[in-house]
Motif scaffolding. Structure first.
Motif, PDB file in Angstrom:
ATOM      1  N   LEU A  14       6.378  -3.969   0.067  1.00  0.00           N
ATOM      2  CA  LEU A  14       5.775  -3.371   1.255  1.00  0.00           C
ATOM      3  C   LEU A  14       6.517  -3.777   2.522  1.00  0.00           C
ATOM      4  N   ALA A  18       6.959  -0.282   3.779  1.00  0.00           N
ATOM      5  CA  ALA A  18       5.656   0.105   4.318  1.00  0.00           C
ATOM      6  C   ALA A  18       5.774   0.890   5.616  1.00  0.00           C
ATOM      7  N   ASP A  19       6.770   0.581   6.438  1.00  0.00           N
ATOM      8  CA  ASP A  19       6.904   1.316   7.702  1.00  0.00           C
ATOM      9  C   ASP A  19       7.122   2.806   7.439  1.00  0.00           C
ATOM     10  N   LEU A  22       4.032   4.300   6.009  1.00  0.00           N
ATOM     11  CA  LEU A  22       2.999   4.460   7.031  1.00  0.00           C
ATOM     12  C   LEU A  22       3.258   5.724   7.847  1.00  0.00           C
ATOM     13  N   ALA A  23       4.527   5.970   8.126  1.00  0.00           N
ATOM     14  CA  ALA A  23       4.858   7.192   8.864  1.00  0.00           C
ATOM     15  C   ALA A  23       4.406   8.419   8.078  1.00  0.00           C
ATOM     16  N   VAL A  26       0.688   8.633   8.344  1.00  0.00           N
ATOM     17  CA  VAL A  26       0.224   9.074   9.667  1.00  0.00           C
ATOM     18  C   VAL A  26       0.426  10.568   9.833  1.00  0.00           C
ATOM     19  N   LEU A  27       1.546  11.062   9.351  1.00  0.00           N
ATOM     20  CA  LEU A  27       1.792  12.505   9.445  1.00  0.00           C
ATOM     21  C   LEU A  27       0.800  13.282   8.584  1.00  0.00           C
ATOM     22  N   ARG A  32      -2.675   7.386  13.799  1.00  0.00           N
ATOM     23  CA  ARG A  32      -2.224   6.081  13.300  1.00  0.00           C
ATOM     24  C   ARG A  32      -3.333   5.380  12.507  1.00  0.00           C
ATOM     25  N   GLU A  36      -3.119   4.425   8.642  1.00  0.00           N
ATOM     26  CA  GLU A  36      -3.200   3.056   8.116  1.00  0.00           C
ATOM     27  C   GLU A  36      -4.274   2.950   7.049  1.00  0.00           C
ATOM     28  N   LEU A  39      -2.874   4.532   3.890  1.00  0.00           N
ATOM     29  CA  LEU A  39      -1.893   3.694   3.208  1.00  0.00           C
ATOM     30  C   LEU A  39      -2.572   2.467   2.589  1.00  0.00           C
ATOM     31  N   GLN A  40      -3.520   1.891   3.303  1.00  0.00           N
ATOM     32  CA  GLN A  40      -4.211   0.723   2.762  1.00  0.00           C
ATOM     33  C   GLN A  40      -4.937   1.087   1.466  1.00  0.00           C
ATOM     34  N   THR A  41      -5.560   2.246   1.466  1.00  0.00           N
ATOM     35  CA  THR A  41      -6.261   2.689   0.255  1.00  0.00           C
ATOM     36  C   THR A  41      -5.275   2.917  -0.886  1.00  0.00           C
ATOM     37  N   VAL A  43      -2.409   1.456  -1.255  1.00  0.00           N
ATOM     38  CA  VAL A  43      -1.929   0.143  -1.715  1.00  0.00           C
ATOM     39  C   VAL A  43      -2.960  -0.489  -2.647  1.00  0.00           C
ATOM     40  N   GLU A  44      -4.218  -0.309  -2.318  1.00  0.00           N
ATOM     41  CA  GLU A  44      -5.252  -0.869  -3.196  1.00  0.00           C
ATOM     42  C   GLU A  44      -5.203  -0.219  -4.571  1.00  0.00           C
TER      43      GLU A  44
ATOM     44  N   PHE B  16       7.503  11.064  16.624  1.00  0.00           N
ATOM     45  CA  PHE B  16       6.084  10.729  16.498  1.00  0.00           C
ATOM     46  C   PHE B  16       5.882   9.412  15.756  1.00  0.00           C
ATOM     47  N   THR B  17       6.794   9.126  14.862  1.00  0.00           N
ATOM     48  CA  THR B  17       6.612   7.935  14.010  1.00  0.00           C
ATOM     49  C   THR B  17       7.585   6.802  14.349  1.00  0.00           C
ATOM     50  N   LEU B  20       6.143   3.280  14.773  1.00  0.00           N
ATOM     51  CA  LEU B  20       5.141   2.815  13.802  1.00  0.00           C
ATOM     52  C   LEU B  20       5.646   1.602  13.044  1.00  0.00           C
ATOM     53  N   ARG B  21       4.837   0.606  12.961  1.00  0.00           N
ATOM     54  CA  ARG B  21       5.130  -0.571  12.144  1.00  0.00           C
ATOM     55  C   ARG B  21       3.891  -0.852  11.300  1.00  0.00           C
ATOM     56  N   ALA B  22       4.124  -0.951  10.042  1.00  0.00           N
ATOM     57  CA  ALA B  22       2.981  -1.226   9.160  1.00  0.00           C
ATOM     58  C   ALA B  22       2.436  -2.621   9.438  1.00  0.00           C
ATOM     59  N   MET B  26      -0.583  -6.213   4.063  1.00  0.00           N
ATOM     60  CA  MET B  26      -1.363  -5.122   3.449  1.00  0.00           C
ATOM     61  C   MET B  26      -1.757  -5.458   2.014  1.00  0.00           C
ATOM     62  N   ALA B  30      -5.399  -5.752   0.628  1.00  0.00           N
ATOM     63  CA  ALA B  30      -5.835  -4.930  -0.508  1.00  0.00           C
ATOM     64  C   ALA B  30      -6.521  -5.777  -1.562  1.00  0.00           C
ATOM     65  N   ARG B  33      -9.971  -6.661  -0.195  1.00  0.00           N
ATOM     66  CA  ARG B  33     -10.886  -5.515  -0.185  1.00  0.00           C
ATOM     67  C   ARG B  33     -11.304  -5.141  -1.593  1.00  0.00           C
ATOM     68  N   ARG B  34     -10.370  -5.268  -2.509  1.00  0.00           N
ATOM     69  CA  ARG B  34     -10.717  -4.933  -3.898  1.00  0.00           C
ATOM     70  C   ARG B  34     -11.746  -5.910  -4.439  1.00  0.00           C
ATOM     71  N   ARG B  37     -15.043  -5.133  -2.997  1.00  0.00           N
ATOM     72  CA  ARG B  37     -15.662  -3.953  -3.595  1.00  0.00           C
ATOM     73  C   ARG B  37     -16.207  -4.283  -4.986  1.00  0.00           C
TER      74      ARG B  37
END
Lengths: 177, 348
Positions: A14, A18-19, A22-23, A26-27, A32, A36, A39-41, A43-44, B16-17, B20-22, B26, B30, B33-34, B37
């Motif tokens: 990642l 990941a960057d 993420l783009a 987002v698109l 944003r 995010e 992407l987080q979902t 990744v899970e 547009f992107t 962006l930085r993740a 993460m 994850a 969160r898992r 859940r």
């Protein structure tokens, strides 16, 4: 216990990709925050099978992002709210500077397209996949990708023409005043 | 103006992107969160306090969320204990117990028997089958109808009140013995009856243990002893399960697999050291809701044509088989009474 990939490997992957993902997210999602979340979902979901995962994680995440975006009925309500905001933004008077604003406008218009058309355009023009690769990601025939992409571009062209007309009219009004 | 929409769209996407930085972490998020859940899912029946605890744990990211995302023992034990505290009184544990006693002497033959068992609160029932698969005896305890034993070999049955006591009234292993060396040698799950609570069976001389605890209590006590550690994950009957196994210094190998979704035990395996005799016991556990149909399994049916006899008379041939090694039971030693005559020997 079967030997498998560690979460640390996932972190390293990642850190590299990941960057870009993420783009894409987002698109697909239109903002944003929503990107995010998307992407987080994804990744899970990857994490669930990570230890025994034997494939291209980026491809898996890309495919999951698209599936999540397309199968986003639960997010429809929130999505409509965002769409309204985006539309509101487009109603602002365009800057006659031209292409720069049009580029931004096209991206904002992109998120108004039906989600499958949007996904096709994101995969084709952002991820730079071929029609066949896009079809593989979306799990649909190549012909469907071509027709969806064509319809999406047609719609964007119409919107771009409207934009050009509005810009031209705005310019004329500006000259009159 | 450039009217090539495709180029403009591509350039627009890049603009547009561009910034962006993740967010960092993460994968760790994850994992947390898992876990949250899963904890919430398993805690659908769990108390709000447990759920809140899971959220707090997830938020702090301390237990159960090692850097590698591997289940930690403390986290799993906490979850198992929480799940069992709810499932114990609320669900029926249906178990298939397979016991294999290795040959006592070189050249001898190993003996394998199975038993079907049900445990629900203070009620339990166990049907023991011979190595050939025929029912040998069926025993059960119900607070209303007391202890019932059906012997298929002699076509007799017996019922006697005054034996056994409600599971809630006693702990499995009281006081300082709970996690001492004796327990380390005899896994709690398969502990024989409790001497302190064993009235004598009239005319037979053997003490009757009481069906001292539900399987849930037994497992809770076992994991609370700290002799088990998470060994990883395996598939049990096609389902992923977390493996808790005895630490290397434990004299007897005991392994418990729990569901990562519910944190309820799905399989227990105990391997006894060789000699006098050695062997293995495998318990597969299914957790059932207390529907009328499932509750009916806790009742010992009296087959038509079977004759009612005094308990001692029904017991004797069964005890002889056990003592003769024809019906293996663990741990070794003299039978401890009608409760738990069979392979389980715990009176679950």
């Amino acid at each position: 216990m079967a030997a498998g990939r560690s979460a640390a490997e996932l972190e390293r992957f990642l850190a590299e990709r990941a960057d870009h993902l993420l783009a894409t997210a987002v698109l697909l999602a239109g903002s944003r925050d929503a990107g995010e979340d998307l992407l987080q979902t994804a990744v899970e979901r990857l994490l669930r099978r990570w230890r025994r995962f034997d494939g291209d994680p980026e491809g898996y995440l890309r495919r999951t992002l698209c599936n999540l975006a397309i199968d986003g009925r639960r997010r429809a309500g929130r999505w409509r709210q965002k769409e309204g905001l985006l539309r509101a933004g487009l109603r602002q008077t365009p800057d006659p500077a031209g292409d720069v604003d049009l580029r931004d406008a096209l991206v904002r218009l992109l998120v108004q397209l039906p989600v499958r058309q949007r996904a096709v355009l994101v995969l084709r023009y952002w991820e730079q996949l071929t029609d066949a690769e896009t079809a593989a990601v979306l799990g649909c025939p190549e012909g469907t990708v071509k027709s969806a992409g064509s319809r999406g571009l047609t719609r964007l062209r119409e919107l771009a023409d409207d934009w050009n007309d509005t810009t031209a009219m705005s310019g004329r009004n500006g000259q009159r005043s | 103006m450039n009217t090539d929409v495709e180029d403009l769209l591509r350039e627009g996407m890049e603009r547009f992107t561009a910034d962006l930085r993740a967010p960092a972490g993460m994968a760790r998020r994850a994992v947390r969160r898992r876990r949250r859940r899963l904890a919430l899912r398993s805690g659908a029946a769990v108390t709000a306090a447990l759920t809140a605890g899971a959220v707090v744990l997830a938020a702090t990211g301390v237990p159960g969320t090692g850097h590698d995302g591997i289940d930690t023992t403390a986290y799993v034990v906490t979850r198992v204990d929480g799940a069992l505290s709810v499932a114990g009184p609320g669900q029926i544990a249906q178990m298939t117990v397979t016991t294999t006693r290795s040959a006592a002497l070189p050249g001898g033959t190993a003996v394998t028997t199975t038993a079907e068992e049900w445990s629900y609160g203070s009620q339990w029932r166990s049907v023991t089958y011979s190595p050939a698969g025929h029912p040998v005896y069926d025993e059960g305890f119900n607070p209303a109808s007391a202890y019932t034993l059906v012997s298929y070999q002699t076509r007799t049955w017996a019922r006697q009140s005054g034996l056994g006591r409600p599971a809630a009234a006693v702990s499995l292993v009281p006081g300082p013995f709970r996690c001492g060396p004796v327990v380390a040698a005899l896994p709690l799950l398969f502990q024989p009856g409790l001497p302190a609570f064993q009235p004598r069976v009239p005319d037979i001389g053997f003490p009757a243990s009481s069906g001292p605890a539900t399987v849930a209590t037994a497992v809770r006590n076992a994991i609370a002893c700290g002799t088990l550690a998470v060994a990883g994950r395996q598939r049990v009957d096609g389902m992923e399960a977390i493996e808790l196994t005895s630490r290397p210094d434990s004299p007897i190998s005991e392994t418990i697999w729990v569901s990562p979704g519910t944190y309820l035990p799905v399989r227990v395996v105990v391997r006894f050291p060789p000699g006098l005799p050695g062997g293995q016991q495998t318990v597969n556990i299914t957790w059932l809701p207390p529907t009328a149909q499932n509750l009916a399994q806790l009742t010992v049916p009296i087959p038509a044509g079977f004759r009612q006899v005094p308990l001692a008379q029904a017991l004797r041939p069964i005890l002889q088989q056990i003592l003769g090694g024809l019906l293996p039971r663990f741990p070794t030693g003299p039978p401890l009474g009608p409760f738990g005559l069979g392979p389980k020997s715990t009176g679950w």
